[in-house]
Design a protein around this motif. Structure first.
Motif, PDB file in Angstrom:
ATOM      1  N   THR A 175       0.842  -1.190   0.000  1.00  0.00           N
ATOM      2  CA  THR A 175       0.000   0.000   0.000  1.00  0.00           C
ATOM      3  C   THR A 175       0.879   1.242   0.000  1.00  0.00           C
ATOM      4  O   THR A 175       0.641   2.176  -0.764  1.00  0.00           O
ATOM      5  N   ALA A 176       1.919   1.263   0.841  1.00  0.00           N
ATOM      6  CA  ALA A 176       2.795   2.423   0.910  1.00  0.00           C
ATOM      7  C   ALA A 176       3.504   2.626  -0.424  1.00  0.00           C
ATOM      8  O   ALA A 176       3.580   3.744  -0.928  1.00  0.00           O
ATOM      9  N   GLN A 213       1.218   4.010  -3.031  1.00  0.00           N
ATOM     10  CA  GLN A 213       0.842   5.408  -2.840  1.00  0.00           C
ATOM     11  C   GLN A 213       1.966   6.370  -3.202  1.00  0.00           C
ATOM     12  O   GLN A 213       1.708   7.463  -3.630  1.00  0.00           O
ATOM     13  N   GLU A 214       3.194   5.962  -3.014  1.00  0.00           N
ATOM     14  CA  GLU A 214       4.266   6.877  -3.388  1.00  0.00           C
ATOM     15  C   GLU A 214       4.666   6.689  -4.848  1.00  0.00           C
ATOM     16  O   GLU A 214       5.467   7.437  -5.382  1.00  0.00           O
ATOM     17  N   TYR A 268       8.398  10.294   1.965  1.00  0.00           N
ATOM     18  CA  TYR A 268       7.003   9.864   1.930  1.00  0.00           C
ATOM     19  C   TYR A 268       6.515   9.620   3.360  1.00  0.00           C
ATOM     20  O   TYR A 268       7.226   9.056   4.183  1.00  0.00           O
ATOM     21  N   SER A 269       5.293  10.043   3.657  1.00  0.00           N
ATOM     22  CA  SER A 269       4.729   9.896   4.999  1.00  0.00           C
ATOM     23  C   SER A 269       3.473   9.025   4.956  1.00  0.00           C
ATOM     24  O   SER A 269       2.427   9.473   4.494  1.00  0.00           O
ATOM     25  N   GLN A 270       3.591   7.818   5.455  1.00  0.00           N
ATOM     26  CA  GLN A 270       2.430   6.923   5.522  1.00  0.00           C
ATOM     27  C   GLN A 270       1.357   7.524   6.433  1.00  0.00           C
ATOM     28  O   GLN A 270       0.180   7.526   6.098  1.00  0.00           O
ATOM     29  N   SER A 308      -0.332  10.359   4.742  1.00  0.00           N
ATOM     30  CA  SER A 308      -1.193   9.851   3.671  1.00  0.00           C
ATOM     31  C   SER A 308      -2.498   9.319   4.226  1.00  0.00           C
ATOM     32  O   SER A 308      -3.568   9.553   3.661  1.00  0.00           O
ATOM     33  N   GLN A 309      -2.414   8.619   5.346  1.00  0.00           N
ATOM     34  CA  GLN A 309      -3.633   8.094   5.963  1.00  0.00           C
ATOM     35  C   GLN A 309      -4.512   9.227   6.477  1.00  0.00           C
ATOM     36  O   GLN A 309      -5.736   9.183   6.360  1.00  0.00           O
TER      37      GLN A 309
END
Length: 178
Positions: free
Chosen positions: A16-17, A20-21, A37-39, A42-43
């Motif tokens: 998923t991560a 998304q990136e 990138y910030s999980q 993003s959430q």
């Protein structure tokens, strides 16, 4: 068995991560210079989100995210629209969408890696907190890609170069419009 389930869950989270990136045919944000990138971000936002590698985003709220919407337009159509927009027009469009805009500051038409684009800088409220926004709308073939960077009100000048670096460092995979 429990280790296998844990391993599959970890793989699902990692996938998923990574998804998304990186979005096939749209963008690759796995190696944006100066950004991580910030999980969690993003959430929280529901959009792929990055924070400055220089740190301090927990202090000033600095982050950038990527969104896209289906738009059928040619290069000439994008440029016609972008050239007609003023800070006031963009602020009104944002207000019509439900954003509490305090003021629009800047609208400029730019070229972003061979794609027509428009940069808007404004101050708006989210959850009662004022933020400075730098929004780059990029015309591509079949999509409008939006790069939105925000920081708490008053922090824009301290982050302006990092915001420009994000827009220039994110690899757009969506082809330019015809």
């Amino acid at each position: 068995m429990q280790k296998l389930i844990f391993g599959l869950a970890a793989l699902a989270i990692a996938s998923t991560a990574a998804a998304q990136e990186y979005a096939e045919g749209l963008y690759d944000g796995r190696n944006v210079p100066g950004w991580v990138y910030s999980q969690a971000g993003s959430q929280g936002s529901g959009l792929p989100t990055w924070v400055p590698a220089s740190g301090g985003s927990d202090v000033d709220g600095a982050n950038c995210n990527v969104g896209a919407s289906e738009v059928q337009g040619r290069r000439v159509d994008y440029l016609e629209y972008f050239n007609a927009v003023t800070p006031q027009i963009f602020a009104e469009q944002m207000r019509a969408g439900g954003t509490v805009v305090r003021s629009g500051h800047l609208t400029e038409v730019i070229d972003l890696n061979g794609r027509p684009a428009m940069r808007n800088v404004l101050t708006a409220e989210v959850g009662g907190q004022a933020f400075n926004f730098a929004i780059v709308s990029v015309g591509t073939n079949g999509r409008l890609v939006t790069l939105t960077c925000t920081v708490f009100d008053g922090g824009y000048l301290d982050r302006i170069q990092e915001f420009y670096d994000f827009a220039e460092g994110l690899t757009l995979l969506a082809p330019p419009p015809l």
